[in-house]
Scaffold this motif. Structure first.
Motif, short mmCIF file in Angstrom:
data_model
loop_
_atom_site.label_atom_id
_atom_site.label_comp_id
_atom_site.label_asym_id
_atom_site.label_seq_id
_atom_site.Cartn_x
_atom_site.Cartn_y
_atom_site.Cartn_z
N GLU A 1 0.85 -1.19 0.00
CA GLU A 1 0.00 0.00 0.00
C GLU A 1 0.88 1.25 0.00
OE1 GLU A 1 -3.40 0.13 -0.17
OE2 GLU A 1 -3.25 -2.05 -0.49
N GLU A 2 0.34 2.35 -0.51
CA GLU A 2 1.11 3.60 -0.59
C GLU A 2 1.47 4.12 0.79
OE1 GLU A 2 0.61 8.23 -2.11
OE2 GLU A 2 -0.74 6.69 -2.91
N ARG A 3 2.72 4.52 0.92
CA ARG A 3 3.21 5.14 2.15
C ARG A 3 4.32 6.11 1.78
NH1 ARG A 3 6.00 2.04 7.38
NH2 ARG A 3 6.17 3.90 8.69
N ARG B 1 9.35 -4.06 -10.32
CA ARG B 1 8.68 -2.76 -10.41
C ARG B 1 8.18 -2.28 -9.05
NH1 ARG B 1 2.98 -2.00 -10.91
NH2 ARG B 1 2.39 0.07 -11.68
N SER B 2 8.39 -0.99 -8.81
CA SER B 2 7.77 -0.28 -7.69
C SER B 2 7.25 1.04 -8.24
CB SER B 2 8.79 -0.06 -6.56
OG SER B 2 9.99 0.52 -7.06
N VAL B 3 6.53 1.81 -7.42
CA VAL B 3 5.85 2.99 -7.96
C VAL B 3 6.09 4.21 -7.06
CG1 VAL B 3 3.60 4.01 -8.52
CG2 VAL B 3 4.07 1.63 -9.12
N ILE B 4 6.26 5.35 -7.71
CA ILE B 4 6.40 6.64 -7.04
C ILE B 4 5.21 7.51 -7.44
CG2 ILE B 4 7.79 8.74 -6.89
CD1 ILE B 4 10.24 6.90 -7.59
N LYS B 5 4.49 8.01 -6.43
CA LYS B 5 3.29 8.81 -6.71
C LYS B 5 3.45 10.28 -6.36
CE LYS B 5 -0.07 5.04 -6.39
NZ LYS B 5 -0.66 5.22 -7.72
N LEU B 6 4.36 10.59 -5.42
CA LEU B 6 4.54 11.98 -4.99
C LEU B 6 6.02 12.30 -4.84
CD1 LEU B 6 1.77 12.13 -2.23
CD2 LEU B 6 1.63 13.11 -4.53
N ALA B 7 6.34 13.59 -4.80
CA ALA B 7 7.73 14.03 -4.68
C ALA B 7 8.16 14.05 -3.22
CB ALA B 7 7.88 15.41 -5.31
#
Length: 300
Positions: free
Chosen positions: A113-115, A145-151
């Motif tokens: 989950e996003e953290r 693969r992993s994901v970046i959603k915010l800076a």
């Protein structure tokens, strides 16, 4: 006599072309099949029948006369594909021996989950088994693969560190990892996140030993040629771009603005293909797709 590994390494380092991503896993397979014209009612018996259907799709793609090593450097495969056969040969060996396409295996097992603005990879509990499978099948490398959603700098650092920790294990096994910290194209902070990511990548690359050679799979950056230093780094074999939700035409247009960045498209590669296509229609559509992606990758 040149070994398979040496030949694959030479191709990945020097040959023109792009990487085909054919590694849809359990979560993304239904959408891929739906776009191909196969609804979920066609595989009501569960996951096994679903993977049967997607293997037929992948087999049709890689056995097409349009799909070969002249324009395609490598193909990323899902574990299930690597355990199956194509025209009587193990899938990975078919790709290399019959098509001249370097095989790569997907090793991640989904996302947390996003953290802190990122989604890390779930624990890679099957990593040792997958690395053994790769060596048995003369597979050149891996992809995770992993994901970046915010800076979020702390989140991005944690994301990239996790990726490089896994990458080092892959290198120790004698393979070359594709590290994929994808920046979500819908992120409201996409350009800022990419600027942070670039610096974090360079810090981690500079900490590698000379014999740890990796590849990177990145979202096409908002600022063209942002990753030039990353591409030129001595520890980097290739930097490839994911289509990330862009249409093929959009992805190609953006990719063409970035020198030495080549494609590793999945959905954009198969866009427009249909299970109902005749053999000639299928080959022609795939040829057009491969030709356009090759051009955006190489002819800049």
């Amino acid at each position: 006599m040149t070994s398979t590994y040496d030949s694959q390494l030479k191709k990945m380092k020097t040959a023109p072309g792009f990487i085909a991503a054919l590694d849809q896993s359990g979560g993304s397979t239904p959408k891929a099949l739906g776009l191909y014209g196969i609804p979920e009612t066609e595989y009501v018996k569960g996951e096994t029948s679903m993977f049967d259907q997607v293997h037929k799709m992948r087999e049709r793609i890689v056995t097409s006369k349009s799909f070969n090593g002249d324009r395609i450097l490598a193909a990323i495969l899902f574990e299930d594909t690597c355990r199956r056969v194509i025209e009587g040969m193990p899938s990975a060996k078919f790709l290399w021996e019959k098509k001249g396409v370097v095989p790569i295996i997907k090793i991640d097992q989904g996302l947390e989950e996003e953290r802190n603005g990122v989604q890390l990879m779930k624990p890679l509990s099957k990593l040792d088994d997958l690395l053994e499978l790769a060596k048995e099948n003369e597979i050149f490398g891996t992809k995770a693969r992993s994901v970046i959603k915010l800076a979020n700098e702390n989140g991005i650092k944690a994301n990239v560190q996790q990726q490089f920790n896994v990458g080092k294990k892959v290198c120790e096994a004698g393979l070359h990892p594709i590290i994929e910290p994808e920046v979500d194209i819908k992120s409201p902070e996409k350009e800022q996140a990419e600027a942070i990511l670039k610096e974090v990548l360079l810090d981690n690359l500079n900490a590698l030993s000379p014999d740890e050679k990796i590849m990177l799979k990145l979202t096409i950056p908002t600022k063209a040629n942002l990753y030039k230093e990353v591409i030129a780094h001595p520890n980097v074999l290739r930097v490839v771009a994911l289509s990330g939700g862009y249409s093929r035409s959009e992805a190609n247009e953006l990719l063409a603005q970035n020198e030495d960045l080549i494609a590793s498209f999945s959905r954009a590669l198969t866009e427009g293909l249909s299970a109902n296509d005749t053999a000639d229609e299928f080959d022609a559509k795939l040829d057009d797709s491969i030709g356009s992606i090759y051009s955006a990758s190489v002819e800049k």
